[in-house]
Design a protein around this motif. Structure first.
Motif, PDB file in Angstrom:
ATOM      1  N   ALA A 183       0.834  -1.200   0.000  1.00  0.00           N
ATOM      2  CA  ALA A 183       0.000   0.000   0.000  1.00  0.00           C
ATOM      3  C   ALA A 183       0.868   1.249   0.000  1.00  0.00           C
ATOM      4  N   GLY A 184       0.479   2.237  -0.799  1.00  0.00           N
ATOM      5  CA  GLY A 184       1.232   3.473  -0.891  1.00  0.00           C
ATOM      6  C   GLY A 184       1.088   4.328   0.354  1.00  0.00           C
ATOM      7  N   PRO A 185       2.041   5.235   0.595  1.00  0.00           N
ATOM      8  CA  PRO A 185       1.990   6.071   1.804  1.00  0.00           C
ATOM      9  C   PRO A 185       0.822   7.045   1.814  1.00  0.00           C
ATOM     10  N   GLU A 186       0.334   7.425   0.628  1.00  0.00           N
ATOM     11  CA  GLU A 186      -0.755   8.408   0.590  1.00  0.00           C
ATOM     12  C   GLU A 186      -2.077   7.817   1.061  1.00  0.00           C
ATOM     13  N   GLN A 187      -2.258   6.523   0.915  1.00  0.00           N
ATOM     14  CA  GLN A 187      -3.517   5.898   1.317  1.00  0.00           C
ATOM     15  C   GLN A 187      -3.329   4.936   2.473  1.00  0.00           C
ATOM     16  N   GLY A 188      -2.164   4.322   2.562  1.00  0.00           N
ATOM     17  CA  GLY A 188      -1.883   3.414   3.658  1.00  0.00           C
ATOM     18  C   GLY A 188      -2.712   2.145   3.580  1.00  0.00           C
ATOM     19  N   ASP A 189      -2.569   1.324   4.597  1.00  0.00           N
ATOM     20  CA  ASP A 189      -3.311   0.064   4.661  1.00  0.00           C
ATOM     21  C   ASP A 189      -4.656   0.341   5.317  1.00  0.00           C
ATOM     22  N   THR A 190      -5.611   0.781   4.521  1.00  0.00           N
ATOM     23  CA  THR A 190      -6.910   1.201   5.041  1.00  0.00           C
ATOM     24  C   THR A 190      -8.033   0.374   4.410  1.00  0.00           C
ATOM     25  N   VAL A 191      -9.197   0.428   5.047  1.00  0.00           N
ATOM     26  CA  VAL A 191     -10.348  -0.337   4.579  1.00  0.00           C
ATOM     27  C   VAL A 191     -11.596   0.543   4.627  1.00  0.00           C
ATOM     28  N   PHE A 192     -12.526   0.272   3.716  1.00  0.00           N
ATOM     29  CA  PHE A 192     -13.857   0.869   3.802  1.00  0.00           C
ATOM     30  C   PHE A 192     -14.675   0.111   4.850  1.00  0.00           C
ATOM     31  N   ASP A 199      -7.896   2.752   9.256  1.00  0.00           N
ATOM     32  CA  ASP A 199      -6.690   1.951   9.368  1.00  0.00           C
ATOM     33  C   ASP A 199      -7.059   0.502   9.683  1.00  0.00           C
ATOM     34  N   ARG A 200      -6.545  -0.415   8.871  1.00  0.00           N
ATOM     35  CA  ARG A 200      -6.940  -1.821   8.997  1.00  0.00           C
ATOM     36  C   ARG A 200      -6.577  -2.385  10.366  1.00  0.00           C
ATOM     37  N   SER A 201      -5.341  -2.147  10.827  1.00  0.00           N
ATOM     38  CA  SER A 201      -4.921  -2.706  12.109  1.00  0.00           C
ATOM     39  C   SER A 201      -5.736  -2.139  13.261  1.00  0.00           C
ATOM     40  N   ALA A 202      -6.114  -0.847  13.169  1.00  0.00           N
ATOM     41  CA  ALA A 202      -6.930  -0.243  14.224  1.00  0.00           C
ATOM     42  C   ALA A 202      -8.328  -0.845  14.243  1.00  0.00           C
ATOM     43  N   VAL A 203      -8.887  -1.100  13.070  1.00  0.00           N
ATOM     44  CA  VAL A 203     -10.214  -1.726  12.998  1.00  0.00           C
ATOM     45  C   VAL A 203     -10.164  -3.138  13.553  1.00  0.00           C
ATOM     46  N   ALA A 204      -9.131  -3.904  13.172  1.00  0.00           N
ATOM     47  CA  ALA A 204      -9.013  -5.274  13.676  1.00  0.00           C
ATOM     48  C   ALA A 204      -8.861  -5.286  15.189  1.00  0.00           C
ATOM     49  N   ALA A 205      -8.048  -4.354  15.719  1.00  0.00           N
ATOM     50  CA  ALA A 205      -7.871  -4.290  17.173  1.00  0.00           C
ATOM     51  C   ALA A 205      -9.181  -3.934  17.869  1.00  0.00           C
ATOM     52  N   TRP A 206      -9.963  -3.016  17.275  1.00  0.00           N
ATOM     53  CA  TRP A 206     -11.248  -2.637  17.884  1.00  0.00           C
ATOM     54  C   TRP A 206     -12.221  -3.817  17.852  1.00  0.00           C
ATOM     55  N   LEU A 207     -12.300  -4.513  16.740  1.00  0.00           N
ATOM     56  CA  LEU A 207     -13.197  -5.657  16.634  1.00  0.00           C
ATOM     57  C   LEU A 207     -12.805  -6.744  17.631  1.00  0.00           C
ATOM     58  N   LEU A 208     -11.503  -6.925  17.815  1.00  0.00           N
ATOM     59  CA  LEU A 208     -11.028  -7.938  18.753  1.00  0.00           C
ATOM     60  C   LEU A 208     -11.356  -7.534  20.187  1.00  0.00           C
TER      61      LEU A 208
END
Length: 455
Positions: A220-229, A268-277
Motif C-alpha cells: 500500500a502506498g503512503p498516501e492511502q496506507g493500509d486502510t479499509v472501507f 486503518d486496517r490494524s486499528a479496525v481489527a484491534a477494535w473488533l477484537l
C-alpha cells in the motif's frame, strides 16, 4: 550465625536440589522471600519440610521433554496449520508465568513434569501458544498453512511486522551468526480474518513450483496506507455493512477515519481489527476447523479420521456426487485409501462445520490425493449423492431411513411422521413394529429423495 539465605544456600542447608526449592516456593510450600529480594529468613528455612520438598519434585523435566508432551496435546496427528512446540517455546511459557523455572538454560529451562501435564490438559493451549510464543518465518508459514514463499510476500506487502529477533549461529554452513525475525502468533492467526479478500484456501493448495498470486500485489502506498472501507470491516467481522455503521455511531472509541472522504471514509486496517477484537466482534482463530469422519468396513470395523480445513460439496442431483476434501496425515490417508480400495466404505457419521451430521451407507471412495507446496496432503472423497442422509444419533450411526407406506397409519401408530410422507418405525408400534410392511420405498432422511417428496 547466618540470618538469611538465598535459594542456593537454602537448598544446601536442607540438602535438597535448587530445582526442588524453586518448585516449593512456586507451589506455596515455602513462603515468599521475607528477608529481601531472593532472600529467606533463617526461621523460614529451618521450618521447611525437607522430605516434603524432595517428594514434591520427583525430578525436573527438560524443555525438550516438555515440548514433546505439549506437541502431543495439540493433537495426534498434529493439526494442519499448527507448528510443533519447541524447547525455546517452553522457555517462553516460563517467562509468561505458565510454567515455573527450575534450572538450566533460561532459553530452554527445566520444568516440573506435573505442571507440564496440567498445561497440556488445558483446552486453551493453542490460544496460549499463539499469545506467548512468537514464531520464526518457517514456523509462521506453517501456522498459516502456506509455503514460505507466500509468507515472505506477506512480510513484503507489510501485512505483518516482526515483534522481535533471535540470534542463531549457523556456523559456516549458512553464513554464521544471523538475526531471525520473530512474529506474533496472534498476528499470524488473525491474517485470514483481517484480510478476507485474500483467497487463503487457494494459497494453501498451491502446487509446488507454482507462482504465488501474492507476487502480483504491491505494498500500500503512503498516501492511502493500509486502510479499509466500512464494507471491508464488515467482511472482517462476518456481518453486513449496516452493522458496522451502527457500531461506529454507538461507540465513541471506534477508530477515526484515516483517509477517504466524509461520504466514503477509510479506516486503518490494524486499528479496525484491534477494535473488533477488543469488542468481541472477532476472535483469534485457534486453528483451522476440522471434520470427524467415522467409517465402517466389513473387515476392519469402525475407524475414525480427522480432516482439517474440510470442504463439503453436496449435489442437488440424485445422480450426481457429493465431495469432501480435507488435510490428513500420510498415515491416515493411506489407511483410508486401503479401506476404500475395492467397493468403498460406508460413512456412519460425518461431522463438519456448518453441515448437519451426515451418513452414507456405502460407495464412499478416495478420488484424489494432492500434495501442496507447503507439504500438506489434501485428500478428496466422493460418494453417490442419492445415498446421503442424516446420521442416526445412536452410537451405531448410519442413516436414519424413512419408510413411505402404501396406507396411511392408524391413529394409534406412534411412529414419527415425516414431511415427505414417510415414517420412522418405532419398535413398540403394534401396527408396524421395527419395520413397515408393505412399503412403497425407503429413503435416507433429509436426502435428495426426501427433499423431493417433501416439495
Amino acid at each position: 550465625m547466618r540470618e538469611s539465605y538465598d535459594e542456593y544456600e537454602a537448598a544446601g542447608r536442607l540438602k535438597v536440589s535448587v530445582a526442588a526449592w524453586r518448585w516449593a516456593v512456586a507451589s506455596g510450600s515455602i513462603p515468599p522471600a521475607d528477608a529481601g529480594p531472593g532472600q529467606w529468613s533463617r526461621a523460614v528455612v529451618e521450618a521447611a519440610d525437607a522430605e516434603g520438598i524432595r517428594a514434591a519434585l520427583p525430578g525436573p523435566a527438560s524443555a525438550w521433554w516438555a515440548a514433546e508432551r505439549l506437541t502431543e496435546a495439540l493433537g495426534e496427528p498434529l493439526p494442519f496449520g499448527r507448528p510443533a512446540v519447541t524447547a525455546t517455546a517452553v522457555g517462553r511459557l516460563v517467562r509468561a508465568g505458565l510454567l515455573v523455572y527450575l534450572g538450566g538454560d533460561v532459553a530452554t529451562p527445566d520444568v516440573h513434569p506435573e505442571q507440564v501435564a496440567a498445561l497440556a490438559r488445558r483446552r486453551d493451549l493453542p490460544a496460549l501458544l499463539d499469545r506467548h510464543v512468537p514464531l520464526g518465518p518457517d514456523q509462521a508459514a506453517r501456522r498459516l498453512g502456506v509455503r514460505r514463499t507466500e509468507f515472505d510476500h506477506v512480510v513484503r506487502l507489510g501485512w505483518i511486522a516482526p515483534v522481535g529477533t533471535v540470534t542463531v549461529d549457523y556456523k559456516r554452513a549458512r553464513g554464521g551468526v544471523t538475526d531471525i525475525p520473530l512474529y506474533s502468533g496472534q498476528d499470524i492467526a488473525l491474517l485470514p480474518v483481517s484480510r478476507p479478500s485474500v483467497d487463503w484456501r487457494a494459497l494453501r493448495t498451491l502446487a509446488p513450483g507454482r507462482r504465488s498470486p501474492l507476487a502480483a500485489l504491491d505494498p500500500a502506498g503512503p498516501e492511502q496506507g493500509d486502510t479499509v472501507f466500512l464494507a471491508e470491516a464488515a467482511r472482517m467481522a462476518g456481518v453486513g455493512r449496516a452493522a458496522v455503521v451502527n457500531w461506529r455511531r454507538r461507540h465513541d472509541d471506534f477508530p477515526a477515519p484515516a483517509a477517504g472522504t466524509d461520504v466514503h471514509p477509510r479506516f486503518d486496517r490494524s486499528a479496525v481489527a484491534a477494535w473488533l477484537l477488543a469488542h468481541d466482534k472477532i476472535a483469534v482463530p485457534a486453528g483451522v476447523p476440522s471434520a470427524t469422519l467415522t467409517v465402517w468396513s466389513g473387515e476392519e470395523g469402525e475407524r475414525r479420521f480427522r480432516l482439517d480445513d474440510p470442504w463439503v460439496e453436496l449435489s442437488d442431483d440424485a445422480a450426481g456426487e457429493d465431495r469432501l476434501s480435507g488435510w490428513m496425515s500420510d498415515t491416515d490417508a493411506d489407511a483410508l485409501a486401503a479401506l476404500a480400495a475395492d467397493d468403498g466404505v460406508s460413512v456412519r457419521r460425518l461431522t463438519a462445520p456448518a453441515t448437519p451430521p451426515l451418513a452414507v451407507p456405502g460407495g464412499v471412495r478416495v478420488t484424489d490425493r494432492f500434495r501442496s507446496g507447503s507439504g500438506g496432503l489434501r485428500v478428496t472423497l466422493a460418494w453417490p449423492a442419492g445415498l446421503r442422509g442424516t446420521a442416526d444419533r445412536r452410537p451405531r450411526g448410519g442413516t436414519v431411513d424413512h419408510a413411505v407406506p402404501y396406507a396411511a397409519p392408524g391413529e394409534a401408530c406412534p411412529c414419527a411422521r415425516q414431511a415427505c410422507g414417510g415414517l420412522v418405525p418405532a419398535s413398540h408400534c403394534t401396527e408396524h413394529g421395527r419395520t413397515v410392511e408393505p412399503v412403497m420405498e425407503w429413503h435416507p432422511a433429509d436426502g435428495i429423495r426426501c427433499a423431493n417428496l417433501t416439495r
